[in-house]
Design an enzyme around this catalytic site. Structure first.
Site, PDB file in Angstrom:
ATOM      1  N   THR A 133       0.942  -1.218  -0.152  1.00  0.00           N
ATOM      2  CA  THR A 133       0.009  -0.056   0.003  1.00  0.00           C
ATOM      3  C   THR A 133       0.926   1.210   0.185  1.00  0.00           C
ATOM      4  OG1 THR A 133      -0.124  -0.230   2.667  1.00  0.00           O
ATOM      5  CG2 THR A 133      -2.019  -1.000   1.087  1.00  0.00           C
ATOM      6  N   ASP A 134       0.424   2.157  -0.684  1.00  0.00           N
ATOM      7  CA  ASP A 134       0.939   3.355  -0.882  1.00  0.00           C
ATOM      8  C   ASP A 134       1.095   4.310   0.422  1.00  0.00           C
ATOM      9  OD1 ASP A 134       1.962   2.516  -3.447  1.00  0.00           O
ATOM     10  OD2 ASP A 134       0.283   3.676  -4.333  1.00  0.00           O
ATOM     11  N   LYS A 135       1.792   5.767   0.387  1.00  0.00           N
ATOM     12  CA  LYS A 135       1.894   6.649   1.503  1.00  0.00           C
ATOM     13  C   LYS A 135       0.179   6.842   1.846  1.00  0.00           C
ATOM     14  CE  LYS A 135       3.314  11.165   2.877  1.00  0.00           C
ATOM     15  NZ  LYS A 135       4.386  12.238   2.302  1.00  0.00           N
ATOM     16  N   GLY A 136       0.137   6.774   3.045  1.00  0.00           N
ATOM     17  CA  GLY A 136      -1.192   7.155   3.856  1.00  0.00           C
ATOM     18  C   GLY A 136      -2.397   6.347   3.601  1.00  0.00           C
ATOM     19  N   VAL A 137      -2.527   5.182   2.821  1.00  0.00           N
ATOM     20  CA  VAL A 137      -3.151   4.268   2.507  1.00  0.00           C
ATOM     21  C   VAL A 137      -3.541   3.134   3.641  1.00  0.00           C
ATOM     22  CG1 VAL A 137      -4.015   2.421   0.983  1.00  0.00           C
ATOM     23  CG2 VAL A 137      -3.155   4.573   0.198  1.00  0.00           C
TER      24      VAL A 137
END
Length: 544
Positions: A133-137
């Site tokens: 998962t990416d940043k903040g997800v």
């Protein structure tokens, strides 16, 4: 013929130098070939050399090596986790940035699940994640596999005590040594939270509103008459007219924010603009979606089910690339629910697919939302699977979270080897409580504070398709390779010459045939398993 006849008539006819030169030439060629092979091998090996700094032994404060701990047996396990991604630079270990994996690894070491001798290298423990998962997800459920010390029966509790509240371990299950959670993940569930006011039609006076109304005049009966949205905007207009004069409303609508160094927060007009927007936001939050509009949105999302060419729903994919074809297994749109102090109404969209491409889910949600709010026929979504390139905007990342990876196929093999199946549904109550407290509440709060979805759809409604974002006039080009604007796609006219995606697409037919074969094979497997599990009737028992 005898050997004597084969010999030369005279000894001086034999030139020994010729034979020597020939032998030397062969030797030189052989040595050169060996040298070239060594060079090629060295090049190949260089490609696979891990040039990252290697971790050395643990050192104390004075730089002296620490004594090694007694070795305890490590087992290959699957760790089921959930987390709130706020404040983290994604899932994957990426020092010196804080990530979910770095927090988990630290907790594993502190809880004794990983020895301190292996505490400075993830590779020693075979660390792998099912979905990145990416940043903040966020993720209600994700899975990592690694080798871990699990002799302590309270190891899960001890790990959770060392973790921050926004990261939880749901369970730890033994798996076989060959288990690779990324490769053996058969599909994934994602969830997207959307405020229902996002489905209100474009604001009267906006560029998109004018384009839609003009196209309705030219081609009546193609787009729906959205009486619900008209009623909403009429109520807001009536309320605004009671609180602001006609001159004030004209000035507010014409207001352009000045440069930052010239901006004055106490300016009278700015304060009126602020109050006008607050009034509009209050009306949006009081909006409650009708059953008809919700049904239209559900019909739009159902167009994604099955195997389709999603090249327009990601970046950098061509229509002819086989990897652009993806299979959506299931899509569920919840009933609306009201949450938070602002009493905003939301819906939950859950998407189950074999695999997803970059930005695919956000573009799918955006397309279904735009189709609904503009009154387009839901079948128009199938035109986006065709060869024509269409620029589909991404819905805000705020509402997206990973629900859980699925290991349906591999679970059967795990059970055959005597291991428990990997199933997140066993912990659904815990997951739901965690999501409500640490994920949903943060999403709701950020939406109320920042008006993320309102800002996105207001930008879409007022976007100038002629000058674009750079203020440069776009050239009038044609052809499937030329990217078309979504705004043409949403009007009654649509994009000229654009038809539904051809059913004769070879790759789609192949994928559908594979799906049918897979379903038939599963059915046969279940049937054979059922028969094999039935107790055999012994001859003696039959005779009795």
């Amino acid at each position: 013929m005898s050997e004597e006849n084969l010999r030369p008539a005279y000894d001086d006819q034999v030139n020994e130098d010729v034979y020597k030169r020939g032998a030397q030439s062969k030797l030189t060629k052989a040595r050169k070939a060996d040298f070239d092979d060594e060079k090629d091998k060295k090049k190949d090996n260089d490609k696979h050399i891990d040039k990252r700094p290697k971790s050395g032994p643990r050192l104390d404060e004075n730089g002296n090596p620490l004594p090694k701990e007694p070795r305890l047996p490590k087992r290959k396990v699957a760790v089921m986790v959930g987390y709130c991604g706020t404040g983290y630079h994604g899932m994957q270990y990426n020092p010196p940035n804080p990530t979910i994996e770095s927090a988990l690894f630290k907790a594993f070491v502190e809880a004794g699940a990983i020895s301190k001798d292996n505490s400075n290298d993830l590779k020693k423990n075979g660390f792998m994640r099912a979905a990145r998962t990416d940043k903040g997800v966020h993720a209600g459920g994700n899975l990592i596999s690694l080798k871990m010390i699990i002799e302590d029966p309270d190891i899960k509790q001890k790990i959770n005590e060392k973790l921050p509240e926004g990261i939880r371990v749901w369970d730890i299950e033994r798996v076989n040594k060959a288990f690779d959670c990324r490769k053996m993940c058969s599909s994934r569930w994602y969830e997207y939270l959307l405020p229902t006011y996002s489905l209100i039609g474009p604001k009267p006076g906006s560029i998109l509103y004018r384009d839609i109304e003009e196209s309705k005049t030219e081609l009546p009966g193609v787009l729906d008459e959205d009486l619900e949205s008209k009623e909403f905007w009429e109520e807001f207009k009536k309320d605004a007219n009671e609180k602001f004069s006609t001159e004030e409303i004209e000035a507010i609508l014409a207001y352009v924010p000045p440069a930052r160094d010239e901006f004055d927060i106490n300016e009278e007009l700015y304060q009126k603009v602020k109050k006008y927007k607050q009034l509009e936001n209050a009306h949006r939050r009081r909006y409650r979606i009708s059953a008809a509009k919700l049904a239209k949105f559900r019909a739009s999302t159902s167009q994604y089910l099955g195997a389709h060419n999603f090249h327009n729903f990601t970046l950098g994919k061509d229509f002819k690339e086989p990897s652009a074809i993806r299979f959506m297994k299931d899509i569920k749109v919840s009933d609306p629910f009201v949450i938070g102090d602002a009493q905003t109404e939301w819906i939950s969209i859950k998407i189950h697919g074999q695999s997803f491409m970059l930005h695919q889910i956000r573009k799918m949600v955006s397309m279904a939302t735009l189709i609904t709010r503009c009154g387009c026929p839901v079948e128009r979504i199938s035109q986006a699977y065709g060869q024509q390139k269409i620029n589909i905007p991404k819905a805000p990342a705020l509402g997206l979270l990973l629900e859980a990876p699925v290991f349906e196929g591999y679970n059967k093999r795990l059970e055959q080897f005597g291991y428990k199946a990997i199933d997140f549904s066993k912990y659904q109550d815990e997951v739901d409580k965690f999501k409500m407290k640490h994920i949903y509440d943060k999403i709701y709060k950020e939406e109320v504070d920042e008006n993320v979805f309102n800002a996105f759809f207001s930008y879409i409604d007022s976007f100038n398709k002629v000058t674009g974002a750079q203020g440069e006039e776009t050239a009038d080009k044609s052809g499937p390779a030329v990217q078309k604007s979504i705004f043409e796609f949403l009007t009654a006219k649509g994009i000229p010459g654009l038809t539904d995606a051809p059913e004769s697409n070879k790759k789609i037919k192949q994928r559908k045939r594979m799906e049918e074969e897979e379903a038939a094979s599963k059915k046969a497997e279940i049937s054979s398993t059922t028969q094999s599990n039935e107790p055999e009737v012994q001859p003696e028992a039959a005779a009795n």
